[in-house]
Write a protein that holds these residues in place. Structure first.
Motif, mmCIF file in Angstrom:
data_model
loop_
_atom_site.group_PDB
_atom_site.id
_atom_site.type_symbol
_atom_site.label_atom_id
_atom_site.label_comp_id
_atom_site.label_asym_id
_atom_site.label_seq_id
_atom_site.Cartn_x
_atom_site.Cartn_y
_atom_site.Cartn_z
ATOM 1 N N PHE A 24 -19.998 -68.270 23.395
ATOM 2 C CA PHE A 24 -18.783 -67.693 23.979
ATOM 3 C C PHE A 24 -18.996 -67.320 25.443
ATOM 4 O O PHE A 24 -18.076 -67.438 26.257
ATOM 5 C CB PHE A 24 -18.309 -66.479 23.176
ATOM 6 C CG PHE A 24 -17.565 -66.852 21.931
ATOM 7 C CD1 PHE A 24 -16.349 -67.503 22.011
ATOM 8 C CD2 PHE A 24 -18.091 -66.559 20.695
ATOM 9 C CE1 PHE A 24 -15.661 -67.855 20.859
ATOM 10 C CE2 PHE A 24 -17.411 -66.909 19.540
ATOM 11 C CZ PHE A 24 -16.197 -67.567 19.624
ATOM 12 N N TRP A 28 -16.646 -68.735 28.470
ATOM 13 C CA TRP A 28 -15.928 -67.861 29.388
ATOM 14 C C TRP A 28 -16.370 -68.097 30.827
ATOM 15 O O TRP A 28 -15.565 -67.955 31.756
ATOM 16 C CB TRP A 28 -16.133 -66.396 29.014
ATOM 17 C CG TRP A 28 -15.230 -65.944 27.926
ATOM 18 C CD1 TRP A 28 -15.552 -65.761 26.623
ATOM 19 C CD2 TRP A 28 -13.842 -65.610 28.028
ATOM 20 N NE1 TRP A 28 -14.443 -65.340 25.907
ATOM 21 C CE2 TRP A 28 -13.395 -65.235 26.754
ATOM 22 C CE3 TRP A 28 -12.936 -65.602 29.085
ATOM 23 C CZ2 TRP A 28 -12.085 -64.855 26.502
ATOM 24 C CZ3 TRP A 28 -11.630 -65.209 28.836
ATOM 25 C CH2 TRP A 28 -11.212 -64.848 27.556
ATOM 26 N N CYS A 29 -17.633 -68.427 31.048
ATOM 27 C CA CYS A 29 -18.125 -68.621 32.416
ATOM 28 C C CYS A 29 -17.649 -69.925 33.037
ATOM 29 O O CYS A 29 -17.811 -70.120 34.243
ATOM 30 C CB CYS A 29 -19.643 -68.541 32.457
ATOM 31 S SG CYS A 29 -20.246 -66.849 32.384
ATOM 32 N N THR A 31 -14.597 -70.765 33.436
ATOM 33 C CA THR A 31 -13.492 -70.384 34.320
ATOM 34 C C THR A 31 -13.953 -69.268 35.250
ATOM 35 O O THR A 31 -14.803 -68.454 34.911
ATOM 36 C CB THR A 31 -12.284 -69.879 33.510
ATOM 37 O OG1 THR A 31 -12.650 -68.666 32.853
ATOM 38 C CG2 THR A 31 -11.843 -70.903 32.486
ATOM 39 N N GLY A 34 -12.948 -65.786 33.896
ATOM 40 C CA GLY A 34 -13.666 -65.348 32.708
ATOM 41 C C GLY A 34 -15.121 -64.981 32.937
ATOM 42 O O GLY A 34 -15.809 -64.592 31.999
ATOM 43 N N ILE A 37 -16.266 -61.570 31.616
ATOM 44 C CA ILE A 37 -16.331 -61.572 30.156
ATOM 45 C C ILE A 37 -17.574 -62.331 29.690
ATOM 46 O O ILE A 37 -18.272 -61.912 28.769
ATOM 47 C CB ILE A 37 -15.049 -62.177 29.553
ATOM 48 C CG1 ILE A 37 -13.845 -61.331 29.957
ATOM 49 C CG2 ILE A 37 -15.148 -62.273 28.037
ATOM 50 C CD1 ILE A 37 -12.512 -61.902 29.559
ATOM 51 N N GLY A 38 -17.872 -63.447 30.354
ATOM 52 C CA GLY A 38 -19.068 -64.210 30.015
ATOM 53 C C GLY A 38 -20.344 -63.432 30.243
ATOM 54 O O GLY A 38 -21.270 -63.483 29.430
ATOM 55 N N CYS A 41 -20.795 -61.098 27.473
ATOM 56 C CA CYS A 41 -21.267 -61.828 26.292
ATOM 57 C C CYS A 41 -22.776 -62.044 26.350
ATOM 58 O O CYS A 41 -23.461 -61.950 25.328
ATOM 59 C CB CYS A 41 -20.558 -63.168 26.181
ATOM 60 S SG CYS A 41 -18.844 -63.057 25.685
ATOM 61 N N TRP A 72 -10.719 -60.398 25.022
ATOM 62 C CA TRP A 72 -11.891 -60.730 24.224
ATOM 63 C C TRP A 72 -11.571 -60.707 22.735
ATOM 64 O O TRP A 72 -12.025 -61.559 21.985
ATOM 65 C CB TRP A 72 -13.043 -59.776 24.522
ATOM 66 C CG TRP A 72 -14.149 -59.925 23.542
ATOM 67 C CD1 TRP A 72 -14.523 -59.036 22.589
ATOM 68 C CD2 TRP A 72 -14.995 -61.063 23.371
ATOM 69 N NE1 TRP A 72 -15.553 -59.541 21.847
ATOM 70 C CE2 TRP A 72 -15.859 -60.788 22.302
ATOM 71 C CE3 TRP A 72 -15.096 -62.290 24.013
ATOM 72 C CZ2 TRP A 72 -16.826 -61.686 21.872
ATOM 73 C CZ3 TRP A 72 -16.052 -63.186 23.574
ATOM 74 C CH2 TRP A 72 -16.897 -62.884 22.523
ATOM 75 N N PHE A 75 -9.729 -63.951 21.939
ATOM 76 C CA PHE A 75 -10.446 -65.209 22.163
ATOM 77 C C PHE A 75 -11.943 -65.108 21.870
ATOM 78 O O PHE A 75 -12.759 -65.571 22.653
ATOM 79 C CB PHE A 75 -10.249 -65.682 23.603
ATOM 80 C CG PHE A 75 -8.835 -65.975 23.953
ATOM 81 C CD1 PHE A 75 -8.174 -67.048 23.397
ATOM 82 C CD2 PHE A 75 -8.145 -65.152 24.823
ATOM 83 C CE1 PHE A 75 -6.860 -67.316 23.717
ATOM 84 C CE2 PHE A 75 -6.829 -65.414 25.154
ATOM 85 C CZ PHE A 75 -6.187 -66.496 24.589
#
Length: 120
Positions: A24, A28-29, A31, A34, A37-38, A41, A72, A75
């Motif tokens: 995940f 996310w990374c 984009t 994102g 968020i990455g 993670c 999060w 997704f």
């Protein structure tokens, strides 16, 4: 003692769930939006590999962490929470596995809302 617990944890499910966090994180990374968020993670994957001897504290980040937690949860959070809860149920089969199941439940709770939390 936490070193031994972390070693046993990695063997009995920690690596599999950490790979889910890494998956995940990479998604996310991809984009630009994102990336935060990455990165979170990747922090959670590190915690998933070695949860013994670590505590999770809540930090006050304001509304940004709320928005990130909602994204999060939609997704990826539910999937990671379910994976950790399934691990917890399987680990509770034996008495020896109960401390490991408690760590899995701790990470499952964190999987739903990881933003605004810090691992110490």
């Amino acid at each position: 003692m936490s070193c031994l617990g972390n070693l046993i944890w990695m063997i009995f499910g920690g690596i599999v769930n950490a790979l889910g966090w890494l998956f995940f994180g990479v998604l996310w990374c991809i984009t630009i939006i994102g990336i935060p968020i990455g990165l979170q993670c990747f922090k959670m994957a590190k915690l998933q590999l070695a949860p013994f001897g670590k505590d999770v504290v809540t930090t006050d980040d304001g509304g940004v962490s709320l928005i990130m937690n909602i994204l999060w949860l939609i997704f990826g959070g539910l999937f990671m929470c379910l994976a950790n809860l399934i691990s917890a149920v399987l680990l509770c089969i034996t008495i020896i596995g109960i401390p490991f199941a408690m760590q899995s439940v701790k990470i499952a709770k964190l999987s739903l809302m990881p933003f605004g939390k810090d691992v110490v």
